[in-house]
Design an enzyme around this catalytic site. Structure first.
Site, short mmCIF file in Angstrom:
data_model
loop_
_atom_site.label_atom_id
_atom_site.label_comp_id
_atom_site.label_asym_id
_atom_site.label_seq_id
_atom_site.Cartn_x
_atom_site.Cartn_y
_atom_site.Cartn_z
N TYR A 205 6.20 42.82 20.42
CA TYR A 205 7.61 43.00 20.04
C TYR A 205 8.43 43.68 21.14
O TYR A 205 9.43 44.33 20.85
CB TYR A 205 7.70 43.80 18.74
N PHE B 78 15.66 48.72 14.08
CA PHE B 78 14.53 48.39 13.20
C PHE B 78 13.18 48.42 13.92
O PHE B 78 12.15 48.17 13.31
CB PHE B 78 14.74 47.03 12.54
N ARG C 64 9.81 31.69 3.98
CA ARG C 64 10.57 32.93 3.71
C ARG C 64 11.53 32.74 2.53
O ARG C 64 11.73 33.65 1.73
CB ARG C 64 11.33 33.37 4.97
N ASN D 40 9.11 39.83 5.81
CA ASN D 40 9.43 38.40 5.85
C ASN D 40 8.22 37.52 6.15
O ASN D 40 8.36 36.38 6.57
CB ASN D 40 10.61 38.12 6.79
N GLU E 54 2.65 35.07 24.07
CA GLU E 54 2.16 35.72 22.84
C GLU E 54 0.72 35.31 22.54
O GLU E 54 -0.07 36.13 22.08
CB GLU E 54 3.08 35.36 21.67
P1 DAT Z 1 12.04 36.18 13.93
O1 DAT Z 1 10.81 36.86 13.36
O2 DAT Z 1 12.66 35.23 12.95
O3 DAT Z 1 11.78 35.55 15.28
P2 DAT Z 1 13.39 38.34 15.36
O4 DAT Z 1 12.54 37.98 16.54
O5 DAT Z 1 14.85 38.43 15.58
O6 DAT Z 1 13.14 37.32 14.15
O7 DAT Z 1 12.91 39.73 14.76
C1 DAT Z 1 11.54 40.06 14.71
C2 DAT Z 1 11.26 40.71 13.40
O8 DAT Z 1 11.96 41.96 13.33
C3 DAT Z 1 11.72 39.94 12.17
O9 DAT Z 1 10.77 38.98 11.76
C4 DAT Z 1 11.92 41.01 11.16
C5 DAT Z 1 12.41 42.19 12.00
N1 DAT Z 1 13.87 42.27 12.00
C6 DAT Z 1 14.72 41.48 12.69
N2 DAT Z 1 16.01 41.82 12.47
C7 DAT Z 1 15.96 42.87 11.61
C8 DAT Z 1 16.92 43.68 10.98
N3 DAT Z 1 18.23 43.50 11.20
N4 DAT Z 1 16.50 44.66 10.14
C9 DAT Z 1 15.20 44.88 9.92
N5 DAT Z 1 14.20 44.14 10.49
C10 DAT Z 1 14.59 43.16 11.31
#
Ligand code: DAT
Ligand code: MG
Length: 152
Positions: free
Chosen positions: A51, A59, A104, A114, A128
């Site tokens: 991440y 977050f 989801r 999620n 990854e």
């Molecule tokens: P994705 O998992 O759809 O690729 P992302 O890479 O933007 O989404 O974010 C990674 C993860 O972080 C996501 O699955 C859940 C968490 N996340 C993203 N945006 C968030 C938010 N606004 N509040 C809380 N958790 C969040």
């Protein structure tokens, strides 16, 4: 269009809720090929590498805490356009906005729980996969049903 590989995770909520089978089923039934799979309780080091793009976001800490809170089912999935197709089947990041019929949208309620992760580009997918898998854990095999799913 070349064959892509993507990293899919069933996150700790999916494992704890007994939804691994349901989630694999949806991906597998679509025709996506599983070429690697293992249950792993991620260390903080793996979670931080995975991440890294989210460091500093509000977050971030909660996300790291969540993904390291229990075992995840990690999978390498292969197909032409595997990234776009698997993310479409997973649905929007926030389950409240995810379309019905998606993982989801059908199984989740909130963004912090999620259920699944999927790589967002072929380049990031390769990175990854390297974080989560040894090369020896990925099996290149021919799926004999492929001609019934993909026109050559
Ligand atoms: P994705 O998992 O759809 O690729 P992302 O890479 O933007 O989404 O974010 C990674 C993860 O972080 C996501 O699955 C859940 C968490 N996340 C993203 N945006 C968030 C938010 N606004 N509040 C809380 N958790 C969040
Ligand atoms: Mg992402």
């Amino acid at each position: 269009m070349s064959v892509e590989q993507t990293l899919i995770l069933v996150k700790p909520d999916g494992v704890q809720r007994g939804l691994t089978g349901e989630i694999i089923n949806r991906l597998e039934k679509r025709g996506l090929q599983i070429v690697g799979a293992k249950l792993i309780h991620p260390t903080r080091a793996i979670a931080e590498e995975h991440y890294q793009e989210h460091v500093g976001k509000p977050f971030y800490e909660g996300l790291i805490e969540f993904i390291t809170s229990g075992p995840v089912l990690a999978m390498v999935i292969q197909a032409e356009r595997a990234i776009a197709i698997s993310r479409q089947t997973m649905g929007s990041t926030d389950p409240a906005e995810a379309a019905p019929g998606t993982i989801r949208g059908d199984l989740g309620l909130t963004v912090g729980r999620n259920l699944v992760h999927g790589s967002d580009s072929a380049k990031r997918g390769a990175e990854e996969i390297r974080i989560w898998f040894d090369e020896s854990e990925i099996i290149n095999f021919e799926q004999t049903m492929q001609p019934w799913i993909i026109e050559s």
